[in-house]
Design an enzyme around this catalytic site. Sequence first.
Site: not given
Ligand code: SER
Length: 319
Positions: A8, A11, A35, A143, A147
């Site tokens: 990544g 990014g 990628i 998300y 995590k």
């Molecule tokens: N910065 C990220 C988000 O807002 C959180 O870790 O998704």
Amino acid sequence: MKNVLVIGSTGQIGSELTMKLRRMLPEGNIVAGYITGAEPKGELLESGPSALADVCNAQQLAEVVDKYNIDTVYNLAALLSAVAERKPLLAWNIQMNGLINILEIAREKNCAVFTPSSIGSFGPTTPHVNTPQDTIQRPRSMYGVTKVATELLSDYYHIKYGVDTRSVRFPGLISNVTPPGGGTTDYAVDIYYAAVKGEEFVCPIAAGTYMDMMYMPDALRAAVELMLADPSKLVHRNSFNIASMSFEPDTIYHKIQEFYPDFRMRYEVDPVRQAIADSWPDSMDDSCAREEWGWKPSYDLDSMSKDMIVCLKKKFNIQ
Ligand code: SER
């Protein structure tokens, strides 16, 4: 740490971390993993090796690790929170299947692995103020689910196989090089871009919503210092709370008005991001990181704002 693969690398974090590692470790190979469709360009491309390194392609990863004799992997491939809500299966695939590919390679080839966690690993039942290192983690976003699972799986590979996994729970990261894509905390980056360009800012997060934030130079230092820390001092591994500042939209708005008195912000709250933000901590307790590996932030809102504005003016050639 000598030969490092940054997955990544184009990014928000990867683009700056790769360059920092290349400056720090000129003798090593710091490989910019990417990628198709997100190829490195400019200085990132020219200053060192780069390689296709798709987390979902285990064979490709293993070949890069072999070719460059990689000893450390920074696994920065992830969909941020708001995008992950729109594409939950893709988020799962990248964040979980990608992670297990990397951990298996690390187990076989003896690599250390850093895979960031986040304030997103907490949820509505977590204590929101001074959120402890060890506490309830029942997030309700995809998300957040990935995590927490990242933390657990990384610890599992350490405990069961001795893989040297370490990580931090990043706050919202504010940077002026590569914009974030589709996070809940992105507003705190976008607001500086609007101010410097002389535009009104429309804030998607409601007034009074506190979240932890961090300036990118501190975040990069944390990612490097943790991987260089003495392992015998680490009681925790995946993942450490780290903090430097916590604010809500009005605080950053008023701070920016100190530099641009005519700057204006209005609210147009995005319900998806707001629900996520409401479930996250107001502020994290990072005392374990301070005690176990000497974590200490350098930037606060004031010093970050000064630097952001100087850097963005330069970037856009604005006097
Ligand atoms: N910065 C990220 C988000 O807002 C959180 O870790 O998704």
